[in-house]
Design a protein around this motif. Sequence first.
Motif, short mmCIF file in Angstrom:
data_model
loop_
_atom_site.label_atom_id
_atom_site.label_comp_id
_atom_site.label_asym_id
_atom_site.label_seq_id
_atom_site.Cartn_x
_atom_site.Cartn_y
_atom_site.Cartn_z
N VAL A 51 0.40 -1.38 0.00
CA VAL A 51 -0.05 0.39 -0.23
C VAL A 51 0.88 1.29 0.40
O VAL A 51 2.23 1.11 0.62
CB VAL A 51 -0.76 0.18 1.42
CG1 VAL A 51 -2.29 1.85 1.19
CG2 VAL A 51 -1.94 -0.67 1.13
N VAL A 52 0.43 2.31 -1.16
CA VAL A 52 1.14 3.16 -1.35
C VAL A 52 0.32 4.29 -0.92
O VAL A 52 -0.94 4.56 -1.22
CB VAL A 52 2.24 3.81 -2.23
CG1 VAL A 52 2.87 4.98 -3.06
CG2 VAL A 52 3.12 2.43 -2.55
N GLY A 53 0.68 4.84 0.79
CA GLY A 53 -0.20 6.26 0.52
C GLY A 53 -0.36 7.51 1.45
O GLY A 53 1.24 7.17 1.99
N VAL A 142 1.80 -9.60 -7.01
CA VAL A 142 2.26 -9.30 -5.99
C VAL A 142 1.27 -7.52 -6.74
O VAL A 142 1.01 -7.22 -7.26
CB VAL A 142 3.46 -8.07 -5.54
CG1 VAL A 142 4.36 -7.80 -6.51
CG2 VAL A 142 3.56 -7.52 -4.33
N ILE A 143 0.64 -7.42 -5.22
CA ILE A 143 -0.67 -5.62 -5.80
C ILE A 143 -0.05 -4.94 -5.10
O ILE A 143 0.69 -4.72 -3.98
CB ILE A 143 -2.24 -6.18 -5.45
CG1 ILE A 143 -2.19 -7.56 -6.48
CG2 ILE A 143 -2.48 -5.05 -5.47
CD1 ILE A 143 -3.65 -7.81 -5.37
N VAL A 144 -0.10 -3.99 -6.18
CA VAL A 144 0.13 -2.32 -5.23
C VAL A 144 -1.17 -1.76 -5.31
O VAL A 144 -1.65 -1.19 -6.11
CB VAL A 144 1.20 -1.80 -6.74
CG1 VAL A 144 1.80 -0.07 -5.36
CG2 VAL A 144 2.63 -2.47 -5.91
N SER A 145 -1.06 -1.10 -4.12
CA SER A 145 -2.45 -0.33 -3.99
C SER A 145 -2.16 0.92 -4.02
O SER A 145 -1.22 1.96 -3.08
CB SER A 145 -3.12 -0.52 -2.73
OG SER A 145 -4.46 0.37 -2.74
N ASP A 146 -2.97 2.27 -5.07
CA ASP A 146 -2.49 3.38 -5.03
C ASP A 146 -3.60 3.92 -3.66
O ASP A 146 -4.74 4.01 -4.08
CB ASP A 146 -3.19 3.68 -6.35
CG ASP A 146 -3.19 5.21 -6.27
OD1 ASP A 146 -2.71 5.75 -5.66
OD2 ASP A 146 -4.01 5.95 -7.60
#
Length: 325
Positions: A51-53, A142-146
């Motif tokens: 998670v990128v936040g 892999v999943i990257v969450s915006d």
Amino acid sequence: MTLQRVWLARGTVARLLWPVSQLFGALTALRRALYGAGWLATESAGVPVVVVGNVVAGGAGKTPVVMAVVEHLRSEGMAVGIVSRGYGRRTTDCREVQLDSDPRDVGDEPALLRRTGAPVFVARRRIDAARALCHAHPDVRVIVSDDGLQHLAMARDVEICVFDDRGVGNGWLLPAGPLRERWPRRSDLVLHTGVRPAFAGYTARRSLADDAVRSDGTRVPLATLQGRTLVAVAAIAKPASFFVMLSERGLALRQCIALPDHHDFEDWALVPSADATVLCTEKDALKLWRRQPDALAVPLCFTPEPAFLAALDAKLSSLDGHQAS
């Protein structure tokens, strides 16, 4: 006085809003406690999630971080997917973003993220987007969450907190300050996107690309635009930063048009190309080109320091089931 300015100090307006911020803090703490106790369910996507936040409202540069992370992982041969809520879109369903998707239907940031080459899904609940992505692209590892630090319904394995030069502002919660949740908090990695980090963390370099891009994909060197009549437009969280970067490249801007973040450009009046050249950000170009097809998009080059990418690799390598494709 805008809230952004109010949030920089503990002045009169911020102090008047402070009691409301205490209520906000209590509600967010209760929500987190309910998830922690299992009263509200946290669901797994089935693959590692990054998670990128940010904990600071108003935009801190997370989308360039998402792009940099995705491009780094893909360069290592990893199958990566991206999920997002799709802020500001006119649809409410869960859908895959295509290269020709209308930003009004998927959100401007997901439309830009699709250009990384990774599959992108949007949904009101990011866990729904993650599951749809894994079903449609079972090779994704892999999943990257915006965004989504506060979206506790989706389990995450690595959290990246992004800050700009504001740091945590006055250190108070919304609406008295910029914080969506209390800081400091647990975080795997902290990345500063500005030039004057407010506290410890990894850093990144930001600069404009040497070439602007036309709607057909052809490139125009920025150096050839010097001496021309230029109009710059930006509908991002901090439009002034885009204008300053253009000026630092030796471009004299006749006019700078700052619009609200995620502006749809439906009311845009055509600027005749014979009179001026319109410059915009990559994110804005996806919408502006419908109204101003001769506008030039100026990409942002965003490069996290190598130590940040190495730390991210180490975090992912420590997870069970993490594999290169």
